[in-house]
Scaffold this motif. Sequence first.
Motif, PDB file in Angstrom:
ATOM      1  N   LEU A  86      60.281   0.203  90.266  1.00  0.00           N
ATOM      2  CA  LEU A  86      61.111  -0.006  89.075  1.00  0.00           C
ATOM      3  C   LEU A  86      61.317  -1.366  88.652  1.00  0.00           C
ATOM      4  O   LEU A  86      61.975  -1.874  87.649  1.00  0.00           O
ATOM      5  CB  LEU A  86      62.323   0.665  89.274  1.00  0.00           C
ATOM      6  N   GLY A  87      60.687  -2.444  89.398  1.00  0.00           N
ATOM      7  CA  GLY A  87      60.953  -3.859  89.209  1.00  0.00           C
ATOM      8  C   GLY A  87      60.792  -4.438  87.726  1.00  0.00           C
ATOM      9  O   GLY A  87      61.867  -5.041  87.266  1.00  0.00           O
ATOM     10  N   ASN A  88      59.620  -4.065  87.191  1.00  0.00           N
ATOM     11  CA  ASN A  88      59.308  -4.686  85.791  1.00  0.00           C
ATOM     12  C   ASN A  88      60.316  -4.039  84.927  1.00  0.00           C
ATOM     13  O   ASN A  88      61.196  -4.660  83.890  1.00  0.00           O
ATOM     14  CB  ASN A  88      58.156  -4.412  85.389  1.00  0.00           C
ATOM     15  N   ILE A  89      60.826  -2.648  84.844  1.00  0.00           N
ATOM     16  CA  ILE A  89      61.700  -2.039  84.152  1.00  0.00           C
ATOM     17  C   ILE A  89      63.118  -2.697  84.140  1.00  0.00           C
ATOM     18  O   ILE A  89      63.971  -2.814  83.172  1.00  0.00           O
ATOM     19  CB  ILE A  89      61.766  -0.544  84.568  1.00  0.00           C
ATOM     20  N   ILE A  90      63.463  -2.747  85.544  1.00  0.00           N
ATOM     21  CA  ILE A  90      64.837  -3.439  85.792  1.00  0.00           C
ATOM     22  C   ILE A  90      64.993  -4.762  85.232  1.00  0.00           C
ATOM     23  O   ILE A  90      65.966  -5.213  84.367  1.00  0.00           O
ATOM     24  CB  ILE A  90      65.029  -3.170  87.290  1.00  0.00           C
ATOM     25  N   GLU A  91      63.809  -5.642  85.498  1.00  0.00           N
ATOM     26  CA  GLU A  91      63.802  -7.172  84.988  1.00  0.00           C
ATOM     27  C   GLU A  91      63.916  -7.276  83.495  1.00  0.00           C
ATOM     28  O   GLU A  91      64.507  -8.044  82.995  1.00  0.00           O
ATOM     29  CB  GLU A  91      62.926  -7.889  85.831  1.00  0.00           C
ATOM     30  N   TYR A  92      62.893  -6.463  83.119  1.00  0.00           N
ATOM     31  CA  TYR A  92      62.784  -6.521  81.460  1.00  0.00           C
ATOM     32  C   TYR A  92      63.277  -5.614  80.638  1.00  0.00           C
ATOM     33  O   TYR A  92      63.404  -5.722  79.226  1.00  0.00           O
ATOM     34  CB  TYR A  92      61.175  -6.701  81.372  1.00  0.00           C
ATOM     35  N   GLY A  93      63.759  -4.539  81.140  1.00  0.00           N
ATOM     36  CA  GLY A  93      64.428  -3.341  80.243  1.00  0.00           C
ATOM     37  C   GLY A  93      63.397  -2.627  79.807  1.00  0.00           C
ATOM     38  O   GLY A  93      62.239  -2.687  79.913  1.00  0.00           O
ATOM     39  N   THR A  94      63.982  -1.539  78.777  1.00  0.00           N
ATOM     40  CA  THR A  94      63.030  -0.756  78.112  1.00  0.00           C
ATOM     41  C   THR A  94      63.753  -0.713  76.885  1.00  0.00           C
ATOM     42  O   THR A  94      64.788  -1.085  76.420  1.00  0.00           O
ATOM     43  CB  THR A  94      62.878   0.716  78.793  1.00  0.00           C
ATOM     44  N   PRO A  95      63.021  -0.066  75.806  1.00  0.00           N
ATOM     45  CA  PRO A  95      63.749   0.501  74.683  1.00  0.00           C
ATOM     46  C   PRO A  95      65.149   1.026  74.429  1.00  0.00           C
ATOM     47  O   PRO A  95      66.063   0.984  73.751  1.00  0.00           O
ATOM     48  CB  PRO A  95      62.731   1.165  73.879  1.00  0.00           C
ATOM     49  N   LYS A  96      65.305   1.815  75.738  1.00  0.00           N
ATOM     50  CA  LYS A  96      66.463   2.484  75.853  1.00  0.00           C
ATOM     51  C   LYS A  96      67.385   1.873  77.035  1.00  0.00           C
ATOM     52  O   LYS A  96      68.543   2.363  77.032  1.00  0.00           O
ATOM     53  CB  LYS A  96      66.308   4.163  76.311  1.00  0.00           C
ATOM     54  N   ASN A  97      66.946   0.949  77.596  1.00  0.00           N
ATOM     55  CA  ASN A  97      67.669   0.315  78.699  1.00  0.00           C
ATOM     56  C   ASN A  97      67.732  -1.052  78.736  1.00  0.00           C
ATOM     57  O   ASN A  97      66.535  -1.709  78.723  1.00  0.00           O
ATOM     58  CB  ASN A  97      67.378   0.794  80.018  1.00  0.00           C
ATOM     59  N   PRO A  98      69.031  -1.905  78.577  1.00  0.00           N
ATOM     60  CA  PRO A  98      68.763  -3.349  78.524  1.00  0.00           C
ATOM     61  C   PRO A  98      68.213  -3.823  79.953  1.00  0.00           C
ATOM     62  O   PRO A  98      68.372  -3.192  81.045  1.00  0.00           O
ATOM     63  CB  PRO A  98      70.205  -3.705  78.494  1.00  0.00           C
TER      64      PRO A  98
END
Length: 127
Positions: A86-98
């Motif tokens: 989940l590292g990239n998602i956590i560091e950079y976020g998603t359209p629904k998650n900052p």
Amino acid sequence: MSAGIVIVGLEGLVADLASSTPRLAGNAATAVAVTSRKVQQSARARVRGHRHIPQYPASITYDVTAGPAGAEGEIGPDKNRAQGPLGNIIEYGTPKNPPIEHLGPALEENAEDLVHGIEVALHQALP
């Protein structure tokens, strides 16, 4: 016609630099390892306490590789550990998650420490 420059008296300095290479490599690897550990600890602290990613901080690891060309540190989530992917998602976020920026700021926070560590490595390596 070409001009030449002859420099006299540097033999001692050249010998000192040649003999200090192994010490410098070891000291540089130590400096990189110390800073890598500090970045890891800072990144873990910045992302700790989020209820949906409780195991993610423990996935942040570091590796130091040293060789004749220098030392290199790699810091980040280990994809083989729980929540590591989940590292990239956590560091950079998603359209629904900052984003929860933690690796970039941790690196910036410790950049001066690395510069200082390399300076110390240079001073300790020279006789």
